[in-house]
Design a protein around this motif. Structure first.
Motif, PDB file in Angstrom:
ATOM      1  N   CYS A 147       0.846  -1.333   0.005  1.00  0.00           N
ATOM      2  CA  CYS A 147       0.050   0.007  -0.039  1.00  0.00           C
ATOM      3  C   CYS A 147       0.854   1.060  -0.086  1.00  0.00           C
ATOM      4  O   CYS A 147       1.985   1.425   0.341  1.00  0.00           O
ATOM      5  CB  CYS A 147      -0.896   0.001   1.252  1.00  0.00           C
ATOM      6  SG  CYS A 147      -2.001  -1.350   1.239  1.00  0.00           S
ATOM      7  N   GLU A 207       0.441   3.577   1.949  1.00  0.00           N
ATOM      8  CA  GLU A 207       0.921   3.744   3.316  1.00  0.00           C
ATOM      9  C   GLU A 207       2.297   3.267   4.014  1.00  0.00           C
ATOM     10  O   GLU A 207       2.889   3.938   4.535  1.00  0.00           O
ATOM     11  CB  GLU A 207      -0.247   3.367   4.460  1.00  0.00           C
ATOM     12  CG  GLU A 207      -1.399   4.347   4.394  1.00  0.00           C
ATOM     13  CD  GLU A 207      -2.473   3.672   3.379  1.00  0.00           C
ATOM     14  OE1 GLU A 207      -1.869   3.014   2.353  1.00  0.00           O
ATOM     15  OE2 GLU A 207      -3.658   3.797   3.687  1.00  0.00           O
ATOM     16  N   CYS A 236      -6.284   0.200   4.844  1.00  0.00           N
ATOM     17  CA  CYS A 236      -6.728  -1.159   5.145  1.00  0.00           C
ATOM     18  C   CYS A 236      -6.462  -1.503   6.299  1.00  0.00           C
ATOM     19  O   CYS A 236      -5.548  -1.016   7.153  1.00  0.00           O
ATOM     20  CB  CYS A 236      -6.118  -1.860   3.884  1.00  0.00           C
ATOM     21  SG  CYS A 236      -4.359  -2.492   3.927  1.00  0.00           S
ATOM     22  N   CYS A 280      -2.634  -1.804   7.085  1.00  0.00           N
ATOM     23  CA  CYS A 280      -2.101  -0.629   7.366  1.00  0.00           C
ATOM     24  C   CYS A 280      -2.319  -0.163   9.048  1.00  0.00           C
ATOM     25  O   CYS A 280      -1.591   0.457   9.452  1.00  0.00           O
ATOM     26  CB  CYS A 280      -2.401   0.404   6.211  1.00  0.00           C
ATOM     27  SG  CYS A 280      -1.416   0.016   4.841  1.00  0.00           S
TER      28      CYS A 280
HETATM   29 ZN   LIG Z   1      -2.814  -0.692   3.548  1.00  0.00          ZN
END
Ligand SMILES: [Zn+2]
Length: 125
Positions: A54, A56, A87, A90
């Protein structure tokens, strides 16, 4: 920092590209601010077989490369400024790198900021 400034910065890093038949990058970008006031950014990498990560994750890696772990604000955005809440992985990741990040402010939709605590209420440790 004004959270919308952070959103604008994240949006400026969105740059969707298809690198190969199955690998896409830059469709989501993240910008975060640390306790020391530094700003880090990152983009997602979507590769086959779950090898991607991701936006992040990428921004956090840059932060840690600079010896910081404490996030005060974090935003992820996609094309046309769509806001993406972190998500589940994360959320946990942000917490695991520094439990004080539970107080981090997260833009979860247009004009709505919540703390990590609010979106990660029942932690396993
Ligand atoms: Zn994520």
């Amino acid at each position: 920092m004004e959270i919308n400034q952070l959103k604008d910065l994240a949006m400026s890093k969105v740059n969707p590209q298809k690198l190969t038949e199955n690998c896409y990058v830059g469709s989501v970008a993240c910008a975060l601010v640390t306790e020391q006031g530094n700003v880090y950014t990152g983009v997602c990498i979507d590769a086959p077989s779950g090898m991607g990560f991701c936006a992040e994750h990428a921004a956090i890696a840059q932060m840690i490369t600079n010896n910081e772990t404490r996030i005060t604000q974090i935003v992820a955005a996609g094309p046309e400024g769509k806001i993406y809440p972190p998500c589940g992985r994360c959320r946990e990741f942000i917490y695991q790198i520094n439990p004080k990040n539970i107080e981090a402010e997260i833009l979860v939709e247009e004009n709505k900021v919540v703390s990590l605590e609010e979106i990660l209420p029942y932690r396993w440790n």
